[in-house]
Design a protein around this motif. Structure first.
Motif, PDB file in Angstrom:
ATOM      1  N   GLY A 176       0.814  -1.209   0.000  1.00  0.00           N
ATOM      2  CA  GLY A 176       0.000   0.000   0.000  1.00  0.00           C
ATOM      3  C   GLY A 176       0.848   1.259   0.000  1.00  0.00           C
ATOM      4  O   GLY A 176       0.534   2.230  -0.690  1.00  0.00           O
ATOM      5  N   THR A 224       0.876   4.225  -2.905  1.00  0.00           N
ATOM      6  CA  THR A 224       0.672   5.656  -2.660  1.00  0.00           C
ATOM      7  C   THR A 224       1.839   6.483  -3.187  1.00  0.00           C
ATOM      8  O   THR A 224       1.681   7.664  -3.471  1.00  0.00           O
ATOM      9  CB  THR A 224       0.485   5.947  -1.157  1.00  0.00           C
ATOM     10  OG1 THR A 224       1.662   5.537  -0.434  1.00  0.00           O
ATOM     11  CG2 THR A 224      -0.723   5.210  -0.600  1.00  0.00           C
ATOM     12  N   GLN A 225       3.009   5.864  -3.308  1.00  0.00           N
ATOM     13  CA  GLN A 225       4.185   6.584  -3.790  1.00  0.00           C
ATOM     14  C   GLN A 225       4.391   6.429  -5.299  1.00  0.00           C
ATOM     15  O   GLN A 225       5.302   7.010  -5.866  1.00  0.00           O
ATOM     16  CB  GLN A 225       5.431   6.075  -3.051  1.00  0.00           C
ATOM     17  CG  GLN A 225       5.409   6.381  -1.559  1.00  0.00           C
ATOM     18  CD  GLN A 225       6.550   5.717  -0.802  1.00  0.00           C
ATOM     19  OE1 GLN A 225       7.234   4.834  -1.325  1.00  0.00           O
ATOM     20  NE2 GLN A 225       6.760   6.128   0.433  1.00  0.00           N
ATOM     21  N   THR A 283      -8.547   6.598 -12.044  1.00  0.00           N
ATOM     22  CA  THR A 283      -7.642   7.229 -11.092  1.00  0.00           C
ATOM     23  C   THR A 283      -6.693   8.207 -11.772  1.00  0.00           C
ATOM     24  O   THR A 283      -6.413   9.280 -11.255  1.00  0.00           O
ATOM     25  CB  THR A 283      -6.822   6.155 -10.354  1.00  0.00           C
ATOM     26  OG1 THR A 283      -7.725   5.268  -9.701  1.00  0.00           O
ATOM     27  CG2 THR A 283      -5.897   6.775  -9.325  1.00  0.00           C
ATOM     28  N   THR A 304      -8.993  -0.336   2.558  1.00  0.00           N
ATOM     29  CA  THR A 304      -7.762   0.435   2.373  1.00  0.00           C
ATOM     30  C   THR A 304      -7.455   0.644   0.899  1.00  0.00           C
ATOM     31  O   THR A 304      -7.081   1.739   0.472  1.00  0.00           O
ATOM     32  CB  THR A 304      -6.581  -0.277   3.052  1.00  0.00           C
ATOM     33  OG1 THR A 304      -6.875  -0.442   4.442  1.00  0.00           O
ATOM     34  CG2 THR A 304      -5.297   0.525   2.899  1.00  0.00           C
ATOM     35  N   ILE A 339      -7.187   4.189  -0.987  1.00  0.00           N
ATOM     36  CA  ILE A 339      -5.969   4.587  -1.704  1.00  0.00           C
ATOM     37  C   ILE A 339      -6.322   5.119  -3.091  1.00  0.00           C
ATOM     38  O   ILE A 339      -5.833   6.166  -3.529  1.00  0.00           O
ATOM     39  CB  ILE A 339      -4.981   3.407  -1.810  1.00  0.00           C
ATOM     40  CG1 ILE A 339      -4.357   3.121  -0.442  1.00  0.00           C
ATOM     41  CG2 ILE A 339      -3.886   3.695  -2.834  1.00  0.00           C
ATOM     42  CD1 ILE A 339      -3.567   1.834  -0.391  1.00  0.00           C
ATOM     43  N   HIS A 340      -7.202   4.408  -3.791  1.00  0.00           N
ATOM     44  CA  HIS A 340      -7.615   4.842  -5.124  1.00  0.00           C
ATOM     45  C   HIS A 340      -8.315   6.204  -5.050  1.00  0.00           C
ATOM     46  O   HIS A 340      -8.077   7.096  -5.875  1.00  0.00           O
ATOM     47  CB  HIS A 340      -8.566   3.811  -5.749  1.00  0.00           C
ATOM     48  CG  HIS A 340      -7.866   2.610  -6.292  1.00  0.00           C
ATOM     49  ND1 HIS A 340      -6.937   2.671  -7.308  1.00  0.00           N
ATOM     50  CD2 HIS A 340      -7.962   1.311  -5.955  1.00  0.00           C
ATOM     51  CE1 HIS A 340      -6.495   1.457  -7.562  1.00  0.00           C
ATOM     52  NE2 HIS A 340      -7.094   0.600  -6.765  1.00  0.00           N
ATOM     53  N   ALA A 384      -8.011   8.516  -2.648  1.00  0.00           N
ATOM     54  CA  ALA A 384      -7.053   9.563  -2.276  1.00  0.00           C
ATOM     55  C   ALA A 384      -6.188   9.954  -3.471  1.00  0.00           C
ATOM     56  O   ALA A 384      -5.878  11.128  -3.677  1.00  0.00           O
ATOM     57  CB  ALA A 384      -6.174   9.065  -1.117  1.00  0.00           C
ATOM     58  N   LYS A 385      -5.812   8.958  -4.279  1.00  0.00           N
ATOM     59  CA  LYS A 385      -4.994   9.231  -5.452  1.00  0.00           C
ATOM     60  C   LYS A 385      -5.762  10.113  -6.443  1.00  0.00           C
ATOM     61  O   LYS A 385      -5.210  11.063  -7.008  1.00  0.00           O
ATOM     62  CB  LYS A 385      -4.618   7.891  -6.116  1.00  0.00           C
ATOM     63  CG  LYS A 385      -3.638   8.021  -7.264  1.00  0.00           C
ATOM     64  CD  LYS A 385      -2.229   8.296  -6.762  1.00  0.00           C
ATOM     65  CE  LYS A 385      -1.216   8.265  -7.877  1.00  0.00           C
ATOM     66  NZ  LYS A 385       0.156   8.460  -7.387  1.00  0.00           N
TER      67      LYS A 385
END
Length: 222
Positions: free
Chosen positions: A121, A125-126, A167, A208, A212-213, A215-216
């Motif tokens: 994860g 995110t990076q 995304t 999660t 993540i998707h 937030a991206k």
């Protein structure tokens, strides 16, 4: 807010190894669940379980009397050998219950999968491009399948094309901020300023990953 990495449980690891030393006939059951020494977080515990696997592979028992001479053949320094032997004796003396073995093994496997998922994860995110996200996503799918224990699951990789395209492409005609999920954008018109969003579900269901998707998508939108 900085989230904590999923925990390890060295005491639970030692209890599993203690059962396997004292009840070597239970090793096959444990190995079917744990599969690899990587499930153990503590390096000495990893080493001991890997040695047990070596012994079991050649038909030897996983007792302390077999483990110590096998480790001695590996040529560790006297200091390291002393450390491992002390660790082994501590484990041997634990008040372990063979009836708890399966539950403990499942618990350790879950912690291992959580740690792997956390690491993947972080990489997602990076990620700076779609290819990197897809590569790490495949690893995450493997974790999810491991956790499913043979049950039918739909991993994020199976629906990744539309999700990841959304995304990295937020040009859709919506009034709010893109969620990163085209199907969700269709129903919500994106996140609105008045929204309060709660993502809920059981462990391993993809909360999660979904977050993540989303937030991206928000980061890409700016």
């Amino acid at each position: 807010m900085k989230h904590k990495e999923p925990k390890s449980d060295v005491k639970a690891e030692q209890l599993v190894l203690s059962v396997l030393m004292n009840y070597p006939d239970r090793f096959i059951e444990a190995e079917e669940i744990l599969s690899s020494s990587d499930v153990f977080y503590n390096p000495n515990n990893q080493l001991i379980f890997a040695t047990m696997q070596e012994l079991a592979k050649v038909g030897q028992s996983t007792t302390l009397a077999k483990i110590i001479p096998t480790l001695k053949l590996k040529g560790y320094t006297p200091e390291k050998e002393k450390e491992i032997n002390a660790h082994l004796l501590t484990i041997k003396r634990l008040d372990s219950d063979s009836l708890e073995l399966i539950a403990l093994c499942l618990y350790l496997r879950e912690l291992h999968i959580l740690r792997l998922s956390w690491d993947i994860g972080v990489k997602i995110t990076q990620a700076s491009n779609l290819a990197d996200v897809q590569k790490n996503q495949k690893d995450l799918d493997t974790c999810i399948l491991s956790a499913s224990n043979g049950k039918d699951v739909v991993c994020i990789g199976q629906v990744s094309e539309s999700v990841l395209a959304a995304t990295f492409d937020t040009s859709g005609n919506i009034s709010g901020i893109p969620t990163g999920l085209q199907a969700l954008d269709y129903h919500t018109w994106g996140w609105q300023n008045s929204d309060i969003i709660v993502i809920a579900g059981a462990t391993g269901m993809g909360k999660t990953t979904a977050a993540i998707h989303q937030a991206k998508a928000c980061a890409v939108e700016g």
